[in-house]
Design a protein around this motif. Structure first.
Motif, PDB file in Angstrom:
ATOM      1  N   TYR A  39     -21.618 -18.775  41.763  1.00  9.14           N
ATOM      2  CA  TYR A  39     -22.276 -19.930  41.171  1.00  9.14           C
ATOM      3  C   TYR A  39     -21.522 -21.239  41.440  1.00  9.14           C
ATOM      4  CZ  TYR A  39     -25.513 -16.806  38.829  1.00  9.14           C
ATOM      5  OH  TYR A  39     -26.507 -15.878  38.560  1.00  9.14           O
ATOM      6  N   ASP A  40     -20.521 -21.157  42.330  1.00  7.88           N
ATOM      7  CA  ASP A  40     -19.769 -22.340  42.746  1.00  7.88           C
ATOM      8  C   ASP A  40     -19.173 -23.074  41.541  1.00  7.88           C
ATOM      9  OD1 ASP A  40     -18.701 -24.058  44.641  1.00  7.88           O
ATOM     10  OD2 ASP A  40     -20.448 -25.391  44.652  1.00  7.88           O
ATOM     11  N   LEU A  41     -18.500 -22.311  40.683  1.00  7.08           N
ATOM     12  CA  LEU A  41     -17.855 -22.862  39.500  1.00  7.08           C
ATOM     13  C   LEU A  41     -16.347 -22.965  39.721  1.00  7.08           C
ATOM     14  CD1 LEU A  41     -19.713 -20.686  36.817  1.00  7.08           C
ATOM     15  CD2 LEU A  41     -20.331 -22.990  37.612  1.00  7.08           C
ATOM     16  N   GLU A  42     -15.683 -23.668  38.846  1.00  5.64           N
ATOM     17  CA  GLU A  42     -14.230 -23.819  38.931  1.00  5.64           C
ATOM     18  C   GLU A  42     -13.561 -22.763  38.051  1.00  5.64           C
ATOM     19  OE1 GLU A  42     -10.751 -27.195  38.204  1.00  5.64           O
ATOM     20  OE2 GLU A  42     -12.872 -27.757  38.207  1.00  5.64           O
ATOM     21  N   ASP A  43     -12.636 -22.036  38.618  1.00  2.53           N
ATOM     22  CA  ASP A  43     -11.977 -20.941  37.903  1.00  2.53           C
ATOM     23  C   ASP A  43     -11.066 -21.488  36.801  1.00  2.53           C
ATOM     24  OD1 ASP A  43     -10.886 -18.523  37.139  1.00  2.53           O
ATOM     25  OD2 ASP A  43      -9.682 -18.262  38.958  1.00  2.53           O
ATOM     26  N   ASP A  81     -30.533 -14.244  31.634  1.00  2.00           N
ATOM     27  CA  ASP A  81     -31.512 -13.491  32.405  1.00  2.00           C
ATOM     28  C   ASP A  81     -31.180 -13.538  33.892  1.00  2.00           C
ATOM     29  OD1 ASP A  81     -32.122 -16.104  32.969  1.00  2.00           O
ATOM     30  OD2 ASP A  81     -34.191 -16.018  32.235  1.00  2.00           O
ATOM     31  N   GLU A  82     -29.976 -14.001  34.212  1.00  2.00           N
ATOM     32  CA  GLU A  82     -29.515 -14.051  35.599  1.00  2.00           C
ATOM     33  C   GLU A  82     -29.059 -12.658  36.034  1.00  2.00           C
ATOM     34  OE1 GLU A  82     -28.822 -16.709  38.178  1.00  2.00           O
ATOM     35  OE2 GLU A  82     -30.640 -17.255  37.065  1.00  2.00           O
ATOM     36  N   GLU A  83     -29.729 -12.096  37.038  1.00  2.00           N
ATOM     37  CA  GLU A  83     -29.427 -10.731  37.468  1.00  2.00           C
ATOM     38  C   GLU A  83     -27.998 -10.535  37.967  1.00  2.00           C
ATOM     39  OE1 GLU A  83     -33.420  -8.489  38.781  1.00  2.00           O
ATOM     40  OE2 GLU A  83     -32.846 -10.131  40.128  1.00  2.00           O
ATOM     41  N   THR A  96     -30.475 -14.198  44.744  1.00  2.00           N
ATOM     42  CA  THR A  96     -30.523 -15.646  44.667  1.00  2.00           C
ATOM     43  C   THR A  96     -30.101 -16.047  43.258  1.00  2.00           C
ATOM     44  OG1 THR A  96     -32.860 -15.575  44.003  1.00  2.00           O
ATOM     45  CG2 THR A  96     -32.368 -15.838  46.358  1.00  2.00           C
ATOM     46  N   THR A  97     -29.676 -17.272  43.098  1.00  2.00           N
ATOM     47  CA  THR A  97     -29.195 -17.710  41.796  1.00  2.00           C
ATOM     48  C   THR A  97     -30.093 -18.792  41.231  1.00  2.00           C
ATOM     49  OG1 THR A  97     -27.738 -19.353  42.812  1.00  2.00           O
ATOM     50  CG2 THR A  97     -26.803 -17.183  42.363  1.00  2.00           C
ATOM     51  N   ARG A 103     -22.576 -20.842  31.677  1.00  2.00           N
ATOM     52  CA  ARG A 103     -21.341 -21.236  32.367  1.00  2.00           C
ATOM     53  C   ARG A 103     -20.126 -20.991  31.488  1.00  2.00           C
ATOM     54  NH1 ARG A 103     -24.510 -25.631  34.007  1.00  2.00           N
ATOM     55  NH2 ARG A 103     -23.552 -26.985  32.428  1.00  2.00           N
ATOM     56  N   GLU A 104     -20.208 -21.412  30.231  1.00  2.00           N
ATOM     57  CA  GLU A 104     -19.081 -21.220  29.319  1.00  2.00           C
ATOM     58  C   GLU A 104     -18.799 -19.738  29.096  1.00  2.00           C
ATOM     59  OE1 GLU A 104     -17.018 -23.513  28.195  1.00  2.00           O
ATOM     60  OE2 GLU A 104     -18.141 -25.034  29.306  1.00  2.00           O
ATOM     61  N   ASP A 105     -19.851 -18.940  29.082  1.00  2.00           N
ATOM     62  CA  ASP A 105     -19.674 -17.488  28.908  1.00  2.00           C
ATOM     63  C   ASP A 105     -18.913 -16.881  30.084  1.00  2.00           C
ATOM     64  OD1 ASP A 105     -20.959 -17.527  26.487  1.00  2.00           O
ATOM     65  OD2 ASP A 105     -22.854 -16.685  27.218  1.00  2.00           O
TER      66      ASP A 105
END
Length: 231
Positions: A116-120, A175-177, A57-58, A66-68
């Motif tokens: 994480y449903d981010l924009e590439d 700390d996100e697995e 789970t996220t 996110r920037e990383d």
């Protein structure tokens, strides 16, 4: 075979079959994410990674996290794109094989972006980048690497030591697995890539001094064996 031995063997077979039948899907060993690869060209098994990520789970990402992810997606693209150019320039198997590996590293970061449903942020064009610092880094490395075979191998060392530093920085602040899983596998691959480039460099009597990691850390990595096995 006498009757006693036959009965013993039959019983063992039945017990073994019953035990195997009781194993659930959760007991099935994970397919390794880390792929050793020839001569240190370590990759990521994307199907195995996707399967593993699906189990997590996220949480909510910080702006930094996110920037990383965006940064590491493009930094892995720098490695792939530079190695593609140098493979064409010099025809070395090291550049060729590791460029393929870096494609899987890029794909691993894309899995996080999708998770994480981010924009590439990565462009679909070799040699172009959204992050202008990485654009300049890429351009400088290509120019340097085209000057000689030895320089091209030093470029490989430069990319991989910076990659390790940047991954570690980002690993330490999440700390996100799912993110940790990807970063740890990329780090392991980068260490093998560094070994590959440095060993090829020394065959040409070349020398290299790290600038992104300490000399002691660099020496410990290049003087050790290839990393193998599951991750």
């Amino acid at each position: 075979m006498n009757r006693r031995r036959f009965l013993g063997a039959s019983t063992a077979l039945l017990v073994g079959s019953a035990t195997a039948g009781c194993l659930s899907a959760e007991d099935t060993p994970d397919v390794p994410i880390f792929v050793d690869g020839p001569n240190g060209a370590s990759s990521v098994d994307i199907d195995a990674l996707r399967d593993r990520l699906d189990r997590y789970t996220t949480g909510d990402l910080s702006t930094t996290e996110r920037e990383d992810i965006f940064f590491m997606r493009e930094e892995e693209k720098v490695a792939r794109d530079v190695y593609l150019v140098l493979a064409d320039e010099w025809g070395l198997t090291t550049h060729d094989q590791i460029s393929d590996s870096e494609q899987t590293h890029m794909d691993a970061m894309l899995q996080l972006i999708e998770k994480y449903d981010l924009e590439d942020p990565a462009t679909g064009v070799v040699g172009t980048f959204t992050n202008q610092d990485l654009q300049a880094f890429h351009d400088d490395l290509v120019e340097w690497g085209r000057t000689s075979v030895i320089a091209s191998l030093k470029v490989g060392c430069r990319i991989e030591e910076r990659d390790m530093r940047d991954i570690q920085v980002r690993l330490d602040r999440t700390d996100e697995e799912p993110i940790q899983l990807v970063y740890e596998n990329l780090m392991k691959g980068s260490r093998n890539h560094l070994r590959a480039y440095y060993r090829r460099l020394t065959r040409y009597d070349g020398e290299y001094e790290p600038i992104y990691i300490s000399q002691s850390q660099f020496d410990e990595i290049v003087d050790s064996d290839w990393e193998t096995g599951p991750a």
